[in-house]
Design an enzyme around this catalytic site. Structure first.
Site, mmCIF file in Angstrom:
data_model
loop_
_atom_site.group_PDB
_atom_site.id
_atom_site.type_symbol
_atom_site.label_atom_id
_atom_site.label_comp_id
_atom_site.label_asym_id
_atom_site.label_seq_id
_atom_site.Cartn_x
_atom_site.Cartn_y
_atom_site.Cartn_z
ATOM 1 N N ARG A 100 0.850 -1.192 0.000
ATOM 2 C CA ARG A 100 0.000 0.000 0.000
ATOM 3 C C ARG A 100 0.889 1.247 0.000
ATOM 4 O O ARG A 100 1.959 1.247 0.621
ATOM 5 C CB ARG A 100 -0.870 -0.023 1.263
ATOM 6 C CG ARG A 100 -1.886 1.076 1.393
ATOM 7 C CD ARG A 100 -3.040 0.911 0.463
ATOM 8 N NE ARG A 100 -4.179 1.739 0.852
ATOM 9 C CZ ARG A 100 -5.155 2.068 0.002
ATOM 10 N NH1 ARG A 100 -5.142 1.653 -1.252
ATOM 11 N NH2 ARG A 100 -6.169 2.793 0.413
ATOM 12 N N THR A 373 -9.090 0.919 -9.796
ATOM 13 C CA THR A 373 -8.399 -0.218 -9.192
ATOM 14 C C THR A 373 -8.585 -1.410 -10.126
ATOM 15 O O THR A 373 -9.376 -1.346 -11.078
ATOM 16 C CB THR A 373 -8.973 -0.510 -7.779
ATOM 17 O OG1 THR A 373 -8.844 0.671 -6.995
ATOM 18 C CG2 THR A 373 -8.313 -1.662 -7.056
ATOM 19 N N GLU A 412 -4.221 8.062 -3.842
ATOM 20 C CA GLU A 412 -4.672 7.215 -2.734
ATOM 21 C C GLU A 412 -4.798 7.992 -1.425
ATOM 22 O O GLU A 412 -5.427 7.507 -0.476
ATOM 23 C CB GLU A 412 -3.684 6.065 -2.561
ATOM 24 C CG GLU A 412 -4.305 4.717 -2.331
ATOM 25 C CD GLU A 412 -4.858 4.054 -3.582
ATOM 26 O OE1 GLU A 412 -6.073 3.811 -3.623
ATOM 27 O OE2 GLU A 412 -4.081 3.763 -4.515
ATOM 28 N N ASP A 415 -8.055 8.185 0.280
ATOM 29 C CA ASP A 415 -8.589 7.083 1.086
ATOM 30 C C ASP A 415 -8.415 7.325 2.582
ATOM 31 O O ASP A 415 -8.961 6.576 3.400
ATOM 32 C CB ASP A 415 -7.921 5.756 0.694
ATOM 33 C CG ASP A 415 -8.571 5.136 -0.547
ATOM 34 O OD1 ASP A 415 -9.617 5.638 -0.978
ATOM 35 O OD2 ASP A 415 -8.027 4.152 -1.066
ATOM 36 N N SER A 444 -7.859 0.839 3.094
ATOM 37 C CA SER A 444 -8.290 0.371 1.772
ATOM 38 C C SER A 444 -9.510 -0.533 1.906
ATOM 39 O O SER A 444 -9.789 -1.070 2.977
ATOM 40 C CB SER A 444 -7.142 -0.409 1.133
ATOM 41 O OG SER A 444 -7.565 -1.036 -0.061
ATOM 42 N N GLY A 465 -13.751 0.536 -5.347
ATOM 43 C CA GLY A 465 -13.807 1.439 -4.193
ATOM 44 C C GLY A 465 -14.506 0.801 -3.014
ATOM 45 O O GLY A 465 -14.306 -0.370 -2.701
HETATM 46 N N1 GLY Z 1 -8.431 2.980 -3.538
HETATM 47 C C1 GLY Z 1 -9.340 1.948 -3.354
HETATM 48 C C2 GLY Z 1 -9.070 1.131 -2.135
HETATM 49 O O1 GLY Z 1 -7.920 0.936 -1.784
HETATM 50 O O2 GLY Z 1 -9.970 0.676 -1.508
#
Ligand code: GLY
Length: 563
Positions: A100, A373, A412, A415, A444, A465
């Site tokens: 990540r 994604t 990101e 998030d 995430s 998402g």
């Molecule tokens: N960016 C989507 C996720 O990591 O959930």
């Protein structure tokens, strides 16, 4: 936490039931066939090329991930992150690679707020401030060295070729590039690569990426040394900061992938293995399954079954908002959250005839997280398995492409919870557990998952998402009902994420009759503009020896099975 007596009794009953239904024929110990399902036929072909060159599923995962970075530049890439769930056949070991993105050292909790404390969405979505430090290149190196059989360079060769020689766009590319055309035009670099005359190109256009080919070749040559500590790192930092970012060379130099124990639980006689924090996927999935295990879903009429699944989603997503974040920064009561007795408590006010207003659930302490994604699934003839979900967050990420790299930086950072209970681009809310902090990983929803029944093994996941987890949940329920992977990926989709308190469903996903039955129970329904998700799934039936792969009919993916 010790298993309660009730949990033990349930476990013993499930084990006994599994034994009684165990087939007399011996189960296969290896599939003897290979399968890949990914969101793009060129990426599936890249994985097959590497398996045919003597690689294993982990080498194929390197090849597919790198090829997706080229042919699906809106979904994932070297400027983003990923989660890889692995099963190694030789010793049965399961591993989870957390690649990540991390927040830069200069990140602050209020970096996306204006002088009045109001969240400025533009800052967390477009430009350098939106980008976390990428993890995918480090994951490719880690996978190849720790798990693969081939040289990294061999596994990256198909992606380098695709970047150098180009690939042909399809309707999905045109849609994504059209959606992000304004931001791409503003980026000053990415538009020349991804647009034609400033507009989304028509399907059938060839996209050539010489800078990306050179960056991939550099990763192949020096194990991403230049990407994290050399000339490419300098270009990445300069490019991110010229676009408003706060990156330092040290942020890249100190980036590390983490190996974490996967989340493991049971749903009836099915063992579920999924993503741990900093993904919310595994925990939310198991919380929902634990609630659903209390019901005989097959015996319920369809409207009641959907109602119960929606109520399970509501309760599990509430906990996501309250408890989940980067485990290196936040203590998460994982064992408690996935305990069966806790599911009993969560379901104490779940009735079959009325929706539970989200406002009547305990309030969330303070917020949580891409429409885009990507996901792929692999199994090799020996039984090694990979479920991988990769992301740059929303289509084309932050749209920042540092000059001379060909790398699209993620967005990101959106998030994170920019402010308590302030929804992110997916409408998700969260709390302090997911606030921005230096080096922290944003929470995430990516949910790469294995399911293991008495005779059948499944691999699945999807982009989407906040809706990723509910899609995987629906896929697992299809697996549990004995359906083939073509059904898991095609099943109509509906979703509840606690807040907003609405049942989202894809166009055509609910019949008028079902919609009326849910409305009568007090649910507020909201049809989302178009269908969503792009699930990629594999089934190995150890009793029949059959291996099947399926790509979501909503996408343009490639599913391939060969001996
Ligand atoms: N960016 C989507 C996720 O990591 O959930």
């Amino acid at each position: 936490m010790n298993m309660s007596r009730r949990t033990w009794l349930k476990f013993l009953a499930a084990a006994l039931a599994a034994l009684l239904t165990w087939p007399l024929a011996a189960l296969e110990t290896a599939p003897g066939a290979n399968a890949i399902a990914s969101a793009h036929p060129d990426a599936t072909a890249a994985g097959r090329e590497v398996l045919e060159a003597g690689g294993n599923a982990f080498d194929a995962a390197v090849a597919v991930a790198a090829a997706l970075a080229v042919v699906e530049p809106y979904s994932s890439g070297l400027g983003g992150g990923a989660f890889f769930l692995l099963h190694r056949a030789a010793d049965g070991a399961e591993h989870f690679i957390d690649a990540r993105e991390t927040a830069p050292a200069a990140a602050t909790a209020d970096m996306f707020l204006d002088e009045h404390g109001e969240f400025v969405r533009e800052r967390s979505l477009n430009g350098g401030l939106a980008a976390g430090i990428p993890g995918l290149p480090a994951a490719l190196v880690h996978l190849a060295h720790q798990y693969g059989k081939l040289d990294l360079a061999r596994s990256l060769a198909p992606a380098i070729r695709l970047a150098r020689e180009g690939f042909e766009t399809g309707p999905r590319y045109a849609m994504m590039a059209g959606y992000r055309a304004a931001a791409l035009r503003a980026s000053g670099t990415a538009d020349a690569v991804f647009l034609v005359d400033g507009e989304a190109p028509a399907p059938g256009t060839r996209i050539v990426q010489p800078d990306l080919a050179a960056t991939l070749a550099s990763i192949a040559a020096d194990d991403a040394e230049s990407f994290y500590r050399g000339e490419i790192a300098q270009r990445l930092v300069a490019g991110a900061n010229a676009a408003g970012g706060i990156w330092s060379l040290d942020d890249l130099a100190t980036y590390e992938v983490r190996e974490r124990p996967p989340i493991v639980g049971r749903y009836h006689d099915i063992r579920v293995v999924s993503a741990p924090p900093p993904s919310s996927g595994g925990i939310v999935l198991l919380e929902a399954l634990n609630i659903l295990e209390r019901y005989d879903l097959a015996a319920l009429d369809e409207a009641t079954r959907l109602h119960v699944v929606i109520e399970a989603m509501r309760r599990a997503y509430r906990d996501r908002a309250d408890f989940l974040g980067d485990p290196d920064f936040t203590d998460i009561p994982v064992a408690h959250l996935i305990d069966k007795d806790y599911a009993d408590w969560l379901a104490r006010d779940l009735t079959l005839d009325h929706a539970t207003p989200s406002s009547s659930l305990p309030p969330v302490g303070a917020k949580p997280e891409g429409r885009d994604t990507t996901h792929f699934s692999v199994i090799d003839a020996a039984g090694n398995r990979v479920a991988a979900t990769l992301s740059i967050n929303t289509p084309f990420g932050s749209t920042v492409m540092p000059p001379g790299t060909g790398v699209v930086l993620n967005n990101e950072m959106d998030d994170f919870s920019a402010a308590p209970l302030t929804p992110n681009t997916y409408g998700l809310v969260g709390a302090g557990a997911n606030s921005v902090a230096p080096h922290k990983r944003p929470l995430s929803s990516m949910t790469p998952t294995f399911v293991e029944g008495p005779t059948r093994i499944g691999i699945l996941g999807t982009p989407g998402g906040s809706r990723i987890i509910s899609m995987v949940l629906i896929g697992v329920l299809e697996f549990a009902a004995g359906k083939p992977p073509t059904d898991w990926v095609a099943a109509p989709r509906y979703h509840h994420q606690y807040l907003p308190d609405v049942v989202q469903y894809e166009a055509g996903g609910l019949s008028a009759e079902l919609a009326a039955a849910l409305t009568a129970r007090g649910h507020t329904l909201s049809e989302v503009g178009r269908n969503y998700g792009n699930m990629q799934a594999i089934l190995w039936d150890r009793a029949s020896g059959k291996v099947e792969a399926a790509s979501d009919p909503r996408g343009e993916g490639g599913a391939d099975v060969w001996p």
